[in-house]
Write a protein that holds these residues in place. Structure first.
Motif, PDB file in Angstrom:
ATOM      1  N   GLY A  84     -15.194  11.024  10.394  1.00 35.34           N
ATOM      2  CA  GLY A  84     -16.389  11.847  10.348  1.00 35.34           C
ATOM      3  C   GLY A  84     -16.349  13.031  11.283  1.00 35.34           C
ATOM      4  N   THR A  85     -15.703  12.842  12.443  1.00 37.83           N
ATOM      5  CA  THR A  85     -15.673  13.903  13.455  1.00 37.83           C
ATOM      6  C   THR A  85     -14.304  14.555  13.612  1.00 37.83           C
ATOM      7  OG1 THR A  85     -15.113  12.373  15.251  1.00 37.83           O
ATOM      8  CG2 THR A  85     -17.453  12.656  14.734  1.00 37.83           C
ATOM      9  N   SER A  86     -13.284  13.961  13.020  1.00 38.13           N
ATOM     10  CA  SER A  86     -11.889  14.420  13.147  1.00 38.13           C
ATOM     11  C   SER A  86     -11.343  14.257  14.564  1.00 38.13           C
ATOM     12  CB  SER A  86     -11.747  15.892  12.701  1.00 38.13           C
ATOM     13  OG  SER A  86     -12.105  16.034  11.344  1.00 38.13           O
ATOM     14  N   ALA A  87     -12.058  13.518  15.411  1.00 39.18           N
ATOM     15  CA  ALA A  87     -11.593  13.291  16.776  1.00 39.18           C
ATOM     16  C   ALA A  87     -10.590  12.145  16.817  1.00 39.18           C
ATOM     17  CB  ALA A  87     -12.775  12.975  17.690  1.00 39.18           C
ATOM     18  N   THR A  88      -9.528  12.345  17.585  1.00 36.43           N
ATOM     19  CA  THR A  88      -8.535  11.289  17.760  1.00 36.43           C
ATOM     20  C   THR A  88      -9.089  10.215  18.699  1.00 36.43           C
ATOM     21  OG1 THR A  88      -6.697  12.819  17.411  1.00 36.43           O
ATOM     22  CG2 THR A  88      -6.208  10.768  18.579  1.00 36.43           C
ATOM     23  N   VAL A  89      -8.947   8.967  18.291  1.00 39.18           N
ATOM     24  CA  VAL A  89      -9.410   7.846  19.114  1.00 39.18           C
ATOM     25  C   VAL A  89      -8.279   7.445  20.057  1.00 39.18           C
ATOM     26  CG1 VAL A  89     -10.300   5.492  19.108  1.00 39.18           C
ATOM     27  CG2 VAL A  89     -10.865   7.054  17.218  1.00 39.18           C
ATOM     28  N   PRO A  90      -8.505   7.475  21.367  1.00 38.61           N
ATOM     29  CA  PRO A  90      -7.428   7.097  22.292  1.00 38.61           C
ATOM     30  C   PRO A  90      -7.160   5.595  22.247  1.00 38.61           C
ATOM     31  CG  PRO A  90      -9.464   7.464  23.491  1.00 38.61           C
ATOM     32  CD  PRO A  90      -9.748   7.879  22.074  1.00 38.61           C
ATOM     33  N   ALA A  91      -5.922   5.234  22.427  1.00 38.93           N
ATOM     34  CA  ALA A  91      -5.574   3.813  22.479  1.00 38.93           C
ATOM     35  C   ALA A  91      -6.012   3.238  23.820  1.00 38.93           C
ATOM     36  CB  ALA A  91      -4.072   3.630  22.292  1.00 38.93           C
ATOM     37  N   ALA A  92      -6.742   2.128  23.781  1.00 36.21           N
ATOM     38  CA  ALA A  92      -7.164   1.466  25.007  1.00 36.21           C
ATOM     39  C   ALA A  92      -6.003   0.697  25.635  1.00 36.21           C
ATOM     40  CB  ALA A  92      -8.321   0.512  24.718  1.00 36.21           C
ATOM     41  N   LEU A  93      -5.019   0.343  24.819  1.00 37.25           N
ATOM     42  CA  LEU A  93      -3.852  -0.409  25.281  1.00 37.25           C
ATOM     43  C   LEU A  93      -2.769  -0.283  24.234  1.00 37.25           C
ATOM     44  CD1 LEU A  93      -2.733  -2.518  27.387  1.00 37.25           C
ATOM     45  CD2 LEU A  93      -3.597  -4.278  25.852  1.00 37.25           C
ATOM     46  N   SER A  94      -1.526  -0.169  24.679  1.00 34.98           N
ATOM     47  CA  SER A  94      -0.403  -0.104  23.750  1.00 34.98           C
ATOM     48  C   SER A  94       0.822  -0.680  24.443  1.00 34.98           C
ATOM     49  CB  SER A  94      -0.146   1.350  23.322  1.00 34.98           C
ATOM     50  OG  SER A  94       0.825   1.413  22.301  1.00 34.98           O
ATOM     51  N   HIS A  95       1.515  -1.603  23.776  1.00 41.72           N
ATOM     52  CA  HIS A  95       2.702  -2.190  24.406  1.00 41.72           C
ATOM     53  C   HIS A  95       3.606  -2.838  23.360  1.00 41.72           C
ATOM     54  CE1 HIS A  95       1.327  -6.432  24.064  1.00 41.72           C
ATOM     55  NE2 HIS A  95       0.127  -5.967  24.339  1.00 41.72           N
ATOM     56  N   THR A  96       4.829  -3.102  23.751  1.00 40.85           N
ATOM     57  CA  THR A  96       5.777  -3.769  22.873  1.00 40.85           C
ATOM     58  C   THR A  96       5.403  -5.244  22.727  1.00 40.85           C
ATOM     59  OG1 THR A  96       7.266  -4.244  24.729  1.00 40.85           O
ATOM     60  CG2 THR A  96       7.660  -2.218  23.490  1.00 40.85           C
ATOM     61  N   ILE A 135       0.849  -1.189   0.000  1.00 42.31           N
ATOM     62  CA  ILE A 135       0.000   0.000   0.000  1.00 42.31           C
ATOM     63  C   ILE A 135       0.890   1.246   0.000  1.00 42.31           C
ATOM     64  CG2 ILE A 135      -1.625   1.386   1.339  1.00 42.31           C
ATOM     65  CD1 ILE A 135      -3.033  -0.971   0.271  1.00 42.31           C
ATOM     66  N   THR A 136       0.586   2.183  -0.882  1.00 45.38           N
ATOM     67  CA  THR A 136       1.253   3.481  -0.846  1.00 45.38           C
ATOM     68  C   THR A 136       0.367   4.430  -0.048  1.00 45.38           C
ATOM     69  OG1 THR A 136       2.324   3.138  -2.994  1.00 45.38           O
ATOM     70  CG2 THR A 136       2.152   5.405  -2.196  1.00 45.38           C
ATOM     71  N   ALA A 137       0.841   4.817   1.118  1.00 43.23           N
ATOM     72  CA  ALA A 137       0.036   5.643   2.010  1.00 43.23           C
ATOM     73  C   ALA A 137      -0.113   7.062   1.483  1.00 43.23           C
ATOM     74  CB  ALA A 137       0.678   5.669   3.400  1.00 43.23           C
ATOM     75  N   SER A 138      -1.219   7.698   1.860  1.00 42.90           N
ATOM     76  CA  SER A 138      -1.467   9.082   1.465  1.00 42.90           C
ATOM     77  C   SER A 138      -0.566  10.036   2.259  1.00 42.90           C
ATOM     78  CB  SER A 138      -2.933   9.436   1.717  1.00 42.90           C
ATOM     79  OG  SER A 138      -3.158  10.815   1.551  1.00 42.90           O
ATOM     80  N   ALA A 139      -0.186  11.119   1.650  1.00 40.81           N
ATOM     81  CA  ALA A 139       0.647  12.112   2.327  1.00 40.81           C
ATOM     82  C   ALA A 139      -0.167  13.002   3.253  1.00 40.81           C
ATOM     83  CB  ALA A 139       1.371  12.980   1.296  1.00 40.81           C
ATOM     84  N   THR A 140      -1.484  12.920   3.170  1.00 37.43           N
ATOM     85  CA  THR A 140      -2.351  13.725   4.025  1.00 37.43           C
ATOM     86  C   THR A 140      -3.365  12.822   4.722  1.00 37.43           C
ATOM     87  OG1 THR A 140      -3.906  14.134   2.209  1.00 37.43           O
ATOM     88  CG2 THR A 140      -2.142  15.748   2.557  1.00 37.43           C
ATOM     89  N   ARG A 141      -3.901  13.299   5.831  1.00 40.27           N
ATOM     90  CA  ARG A 141      -4.935  12.562   6.546  1.00 40.27           C
ATOM     91  C   ARG A 141      -6.278  12.796   5.852  1.00 40.27           C
ATOM     92  NH1 ARG A 141      -3.657  13.216  13.070  1.00 40.27           N
ATOM     93  NH2 ARG A 141      -1.473  12.501  12.958  1.00 40.27           N
ATOM     94  N   THR A 142      -6.729  11.825   5.100  1.00 41.08           N
ATOM     95  CA  THR A 142      -7.943  11.963   4.317  1.00 41.08           C
ATOM     96  C   THR A 142      -8.709  10.649   4.284  1.00 41.08           C
ATOM     97  OG1 THR A 142      -8.803  12.377   2.089  1.00 41.08           O
ATOM     98  CG2 THR A 142      -6.567  11.509   2.233  1.00 41.08           C
ATOM     99  N   THR A 143     -10.032  10.751   4.214  1.00 46.38           N
ATOM    100  CA  THR A 143     -10.866   9.547   4.164  1.00 46.38           C
ATOM    101  C   THR A 143     -10.819   8.867   2.801  1.00 46.38           C
ATOM    102  OG1 THR A 143     -12.781  10.931   3.636  1.00 46.38           O
ATOM    103  CG2 THR A 143     -12.469  10.334   5.950  1.00 46.38           C
TER     104      THR A 143
END
Length: 246
Positions: free
Chosen positions: A125-137, A67-75
Motif C-alpha cells: 500500500g505504501t511501497s515502503a520496504t519493511v526492515p528485517a527484525a532478524l536474519s540469520h543462517t 508458484i510461478t513468481a511475477s517478474a515485477t513487484r506487484t500486489t
C-alpha cells in the motif's frame, strides 16, 4: 437456599481437589504480557521449535505448492499466505521474482528459505520496504532450509515479497507465524533440569541460558529437590515435589 447449596457444593469440590494433591498451575493464557506478538528485544536466533516446524513442512512433499513468481513487484502477484505450506517459487531467469503475503494476524513472521538469496518485503500500500527484525543462517540436521528472516507485519496488509535471483531460478519459502510455534521455558536456577513455575518466558527464539521446558520444581535453589528426585523418608523434605513427605 440455592445460594447455600452452591456454597456447600463449592466447599466439597475444593476438598476433593485438595485430596488429589497439588494442582497444576494455570494455563499459559493466564501468564502476563509475555505473549507479545512481536519479536522480543534481545532475540538473536529462532529457536529449535519453530525451525523444526518449518523444516517438517519443507521435508513433506504434500505441503509443497508450486508458484510461478511475477517478474515485477506487484500486489497482483501470486499469494503465499496459506499456513503450513512450503512454496516452491519459480523465478524469472537470472532475475528476482515476486509473490504476495497477507498476514491474518498482526505480529512477527519468519520466512525460511532453501537458498540465501536477496529477499525483500515491501508494503504493497505504501511501497515502503519493511526492515528485517532478524536474519540469520539456519543449520538443522536433515533440513533443506538454510536461511531465515523475520518481519513485523500488520494484519490484512498485502505485502510484496521479492526473492532472487537464484541459481536454477528456484527457491522454496516457508512462512511461519511466530505465535504459532512459541514455547514456554522456565527458569532453572539450580540446573537440575526442572524449572520454577513462576519465572518463565514464552518465545519462538532461542531461550535464555538457564531455562528449560520442564517445570514444577518446588525448590529451584536445591539441585537435589525436583519432580525427578527420589523421596527420602524422614528427612522432613518434599524431595520429589509431589506435595507430601513419606
Amino acid at each position: 437456599m440455592l445460594k447455600m447449596k452452591r456454597i456447600a457444593l463449592g466447599a466439597l469440590l475444593s476438598l476433593g481437589l485438595t485430596a488429589c494433591g497439588p494442582m497444576e498451575e494455570a494455563p499459559e493464557a493466564s501468564f502476563e504480557a509475555q505473549d507479545s506478538q512481536e519479536l522480543e528485544a534481545g532475540c538473536t536466533s529462532m529457536g529449535t521449535g519453530i525451525t523444526t516446524h518449518a523444516c517438517a513442512h519443507a521435508g513433506n512433499p504434500t505441503d509443497h505448492v508450486a508458484i510461478t513468481a511475477s517478474a515485477t513487484r506487484t500486489t497482483s502477484a501470486p499469494a503465499i499466505s496459506t499456513k503450513h505450506k512450503a512454496y516452491d517459487l519459480t523465478l524469472p531467469s537470472s532475475a528476482e521474482g515476486s509473490v504476495t503475503y497477507v498476514p491474518a494476524t498482526t505480529g512477527s513472521y519468519a520466512f525460511y528459505r532453501t537458498k540465501n538469496v536477496a529477499f525483500t518485503v515491501v508494503n504493497g500500500g505504501t511501497s515502503a520496504t519493511v526492515p528485517a527484525a532478524l536474519s540469520h543462517t539456519v543449520s538443522a540436521a536433515g533440513c533443506t532450509l538454510v536461511h531465515v528472516s523475520v518481519y513485523d507485519l500488520t494484519a490484512g496488509t498485502t505485502y510484496i515479497v521479492a526473492a532472487g535471483p537464484a541459481s536454477g531460478n528456484t527457491v522454496t519459502v516457508v512462512p511461519e507465524f511466530l505465535n504459532d510455534t512459541r514455547t514456554r521455558y522456565y527458569q532453572d536456577a539450580d540446573s537440575d533440569g526442572y524449572g520454577n513455575n513462576s519465572v518463565s518466558v514464552l518465545t519462538a527464539c532461542t531461550p535464555p541460558s538457564g531455562y528449560t521446558t520442564q517445570r514444577f520444581d518446588c525448590n529451584d535453589a536445591a539441585v537435589s529437590i525436583n519432580p525427578g528426585a527420589t523421596e527420602i523418608c524422614g528427612n522432613g523434605v518434599d524431595d520429589n515435589c509431589d506435595g507430601s513427605q513419606c
